[in-house]
Write a protein that holds these residues in place. Structure first.
Motif, short mmCIF file in Angstrom:
data_model
loop_
_atom_site.label_atom_id
_atom_site.label_comp_id
_atom_site.label_asym_id
_atom_site.label_seq_id
_atom_site.Cartn_x
_atom_site.Cartn_y
_atom_site.Cartn_z
N VAL A 1 0.87 -1.18 0.00
CA VAL A 1 0.00 0.00 0.00
C VAL A 1 0.91 1.23 0.00
CG1 VAL A 1 -1.90 1.15 1.18
CG2 VAL A 1 -1.70 -1.34 1.28
N VAL A 2 1.09 1.83 -1.17
CA VAL A 2 2.13 2.84 -1.35
C VAL A 2 1.58 4.07 -2.07
CG1 VAL A 2 4.37 3.31 -2.44
CG2 VAL A 2 3.95 1.09 -1.38
N ASP A 3 1.93 5.25 -1.56
CA ASP A 3 1.67 6.54 -2.24
C ASP A 3 0.19 6.81 -2.46
OD1 ASP A 3 4.37 7.08 -2.32
OD2 ASP A 3 4.66 6.31 -4.34
N ASN A 4 -0.65 6.33 -1.57
CA ASN A 4 -2.07 6.63 -1.66
C ASN A 4 -2.41 7.87 -0.84
OD1 ASN A 4 -3.10 4.02 -3.06
ND2 ASN A 4 -1.80 3.28 -1.40
N ARG A 5 -3.59 8.46 -1.12
CA ARG A 5 -4.04 9.64 -0.40
C ARG A 5 -5.43 9.40 0.18
NH1 ARG A 5 -1.04 14.40 -1.79
NH2 ARG A 5 -2.71 15.64 -0.86
N TYR B 1 -6.56 -7.41 11.05
CA TYR B 1 -5.99 -8.73 10.75
C TYR B 1 -5.15 -8.67 9.46
CZ TYR B 1 -9.03 -10.78 14.32
OH TYR B 1 -9.64 -11.10 15.51
N ILE B 2 -4.26 -7.71 9.40
CA ILE B 2 -3.33 -7.57 8.27
C ILE B 2 -1.94 -8.01 8.73
CG2 ILE B 2 -2.23 -5.95 6.69
CD1 ILE B 2 -5.14 -6.47 6.03
N THR B 3 -1.27 -8.83 7.93
CA THR B 3 0.06 -9.33 8.29
C THR B 3 1.01 -9.23 7.11
OG1 THR B 3 -0.58 -11.60 7.71
CG2 THR B 3 -0.87 -10.94 10.00
N TYR B 4 2.30 -9.07 7.43
CA TYR B 4 3.39 -9.10 6.45
C TYR B 4 3.12 -8.13 5.28
CZ TYR B 4 4.57 -13.27 9.10
OH TYR B 4 4.87 -14.14 10.13
N SER B 5 2.66 -6.96 5.59
CA SER B 5 2.32 -5.98 4.55
C SER B 5 3.15 -4.71 4.72
CB SER B 5 0.82 -5.64 4.62
OG SER B 5 0.04 -6.79 4.32
N THR B 6 3.18 -3.90 3.67
CA THR B 6 3.95 -2.66 3.67
C THR B 6 3.03 -1.48 3.41
OG1 THR B 6 5.98 -3.74 2.90
CG2 THR B 6 5.78 -1.37 2.51
N LEU B 7 3.10 -0.47 4.28
CA LEU B 7 2.45 0.82 4.07
C LEU B 7 3.54 1.87 4.01
CD1 LEU B 7 0.06 -0.92 5.36
CD2 LEU B 7 -0.86 1.29 6.11
N ALA B 8 3.69 2.52 2.88
CA ALA B 8 4.78 3.47 2.72
C ALA B 8 4.36 4.65 1.85
CB ALA B 8 6.00 2.78 2.10
N GLY B 9 4.76 5.84 2.25
CA GLY B 9 4.55 7.03 1.42
C GLY B 9 3.10 7.44 1.28
#
Length: 432
Positions: free
Chosen positions: A241-245, A258-266
């Protein structure tokens, strides 16, 4: 019904339609026994063109073809069933207007219903206005949904509307550049893996992007506005999940359940308001920029959470998440954390920026010399007994805070940022 003239004579046109396989579905009632064909015109490029005009009924495409609608070509189901069903692989549908689909959500009434055998379908540049689902993809892999404008019926309660784009058991789909408004959820993804959602605009819906039981998906550079949750990520793993607004959403900007092993960036989340609709997923929707519920082993870095009622809330065993480089700016409350274990929110000597940090940086290395601890026992009492806010600046409360500082043995577990950043470095997602 009278249609505009077209280049082919009637017999040749009917033959072309039969070859294409685009025809009316079974009659709407027992009294409608006749079938009418659409006046499609063949081109040298192998494209079938539908001239301008209003074509009423329920339609199907049953062979692989490219169908291009001229401006003013409208398919209208007159409030009954699906407007168009796609039942063949490698179909392309471009530039059409579809309206008047049914509103029976149990029957999955949709403007465009893509069946499992319709692998490789491309739906591009269409305009959809329907009370039911906009585009429903039912198990067809490698579908592309590009640059469509989808509008629901704003006169209905949101729970009575269909989702703008609905993916069920779909793999390798590309959903790019679409605009959805006034539906139930903007894009709903259920039991679907390895899909890309990019550059979509989702406004005035319940949940902008809604994930359920879907893994290895990418959510890139989308925008949500005025939703009741911008990004509802639930029961999924390995999401990028990247660069969202999220702009001026309500209840939650980003919800992780219940979210695992995920990336939220920018990601950029600003202006999340406290909800009063009773429609929040987790009780207590205080206008959270980021809510992390029972989610572990996630990487949350370089995001911007600002001007919201609550910056970040962790609860229900949300541990072992890496947080660094995030900016928490001018939230009414920065952190809410209720658990029995202290959380360290820094990574490799790099923490987060907190606009209410009161520490100093004597060696000018950009890292605060005093750790940041946003919560104490007083905060916990306020969460348990909101009426205590009336006493926040009373001598009794100030004395309790002083006792905590002097006798740290009574300190409860909480959040600690050992390397708080001194500057909120401007990034591209801050603009606009």
């Amino acid at each position: 019904m009278t249609h505009r003239p077209f280049a082919m004579n009637r017999r040749k046109a009917l033959l072309a339609v039969c070859l294409l396989g685009l025809s009316l579905s079974p009659p709407l009632s027992a009294t409608e026994q006749t079938s009418k064909s659409l006046p499609l015109v063949a081109t040298d490029e192998g494209v079938w063109v539908l001239p301008a005009g209003v074509y009423s009924g329920n339609f199907q495409i049953v062979q692989s073809q490219v169908v291009l609608c001229q401006p003013g070509a409208i398919l209208d189901a007159q409030g009954q069933g699906h407007v168009l069903e796609i039942r063949a692989a490698n179909v392309t549908l471009k530039g059409c207007e579809l309206r008047g689909g049914g509103r029976d959500l149990t029957a999955m009434h949709s403007a465009i219903f893509i069946h499992p055998q319709a692998q490789g379908t491309v739906v591009q540049g269409n305009r959809i206005n329907t009370p039911g689902f906009g585009i429903w993809v039912d198990g067809a892999p490698q579908v592309q949904i590009l640059d469509n404008h989808i509008k629901g019926d704003a006169s209905l309660r949101s729970q009575d509307r269909g989702n703008g784009i609905h993916l069920y058991a779909v793999r390798d789909a590309r959903v790019i550049g679409n605009e959805v408004r006034d539906g139930r959820d903007g894009i709903y993804i259920d039991t679907s893996n390895h899909n890309l959602l990019e550059h979509n605009l989702l406004e005035d819906v319940r949940y902008g992007i809604h994930y359920m039981f879907s893994h290895n998906n990418q959510v890139i550079a989308n925008t949500t506005r005025r939703t009741r949750t911008g990004y509802a990520l639930m029961q999924s793993r390995q999401l990028t999940v990247v660069d969202n607004r999220s702009e001026d959403d309500q209840n939650y900007g980003i919800l992780m359940n219940y979210i695992t092993y995920s990336t939220l960036a920018g990601n950029y989340v600003s202006g999340v308001k406290s909800g009063s609709t009773g429609d929040s997923m987790i009780q207590g929707a205080e206008g959270k920029a980021l809510f992390i519920y029972n989610s572990v082993f996630n990487r949350i870095t370089d995001n911007y959470f600002a001007h919201s009622a609550l910056g970040i809330h962790l609860t229900a065993g949300s541990e072992d998440n890496q947080l660094s480089g995030n900016r928490f700016v001018a939230n009414r409350q920065q952190v809410k954390y209720v658990a029995t274990r202290t959380q360290e929110w820094s990574l490799d000597g790099r923490g987060n920026y907190w606009s209410d940090y009161l520490g100093w940086d004597r060696n000018a290395d950009g890292i605060g010399d005093v750790l940041y601890e946003p919560n104490d026992n007083i905060d916990r009492l306020v969460w348990m007994y909101p009426q205590m806010k009336l006493l926040m600046h009373s001598p009794a409360v100030e004395l309790l805070r002083w006792v905590q500082q002097m006798f740290p043995v009574i300190k409860s577990p909480g959040v600690r940022d050992s390397y708080p950043l001194m500057s909120a470095t401007p990034e591209k997602q801050d603009k606009g």
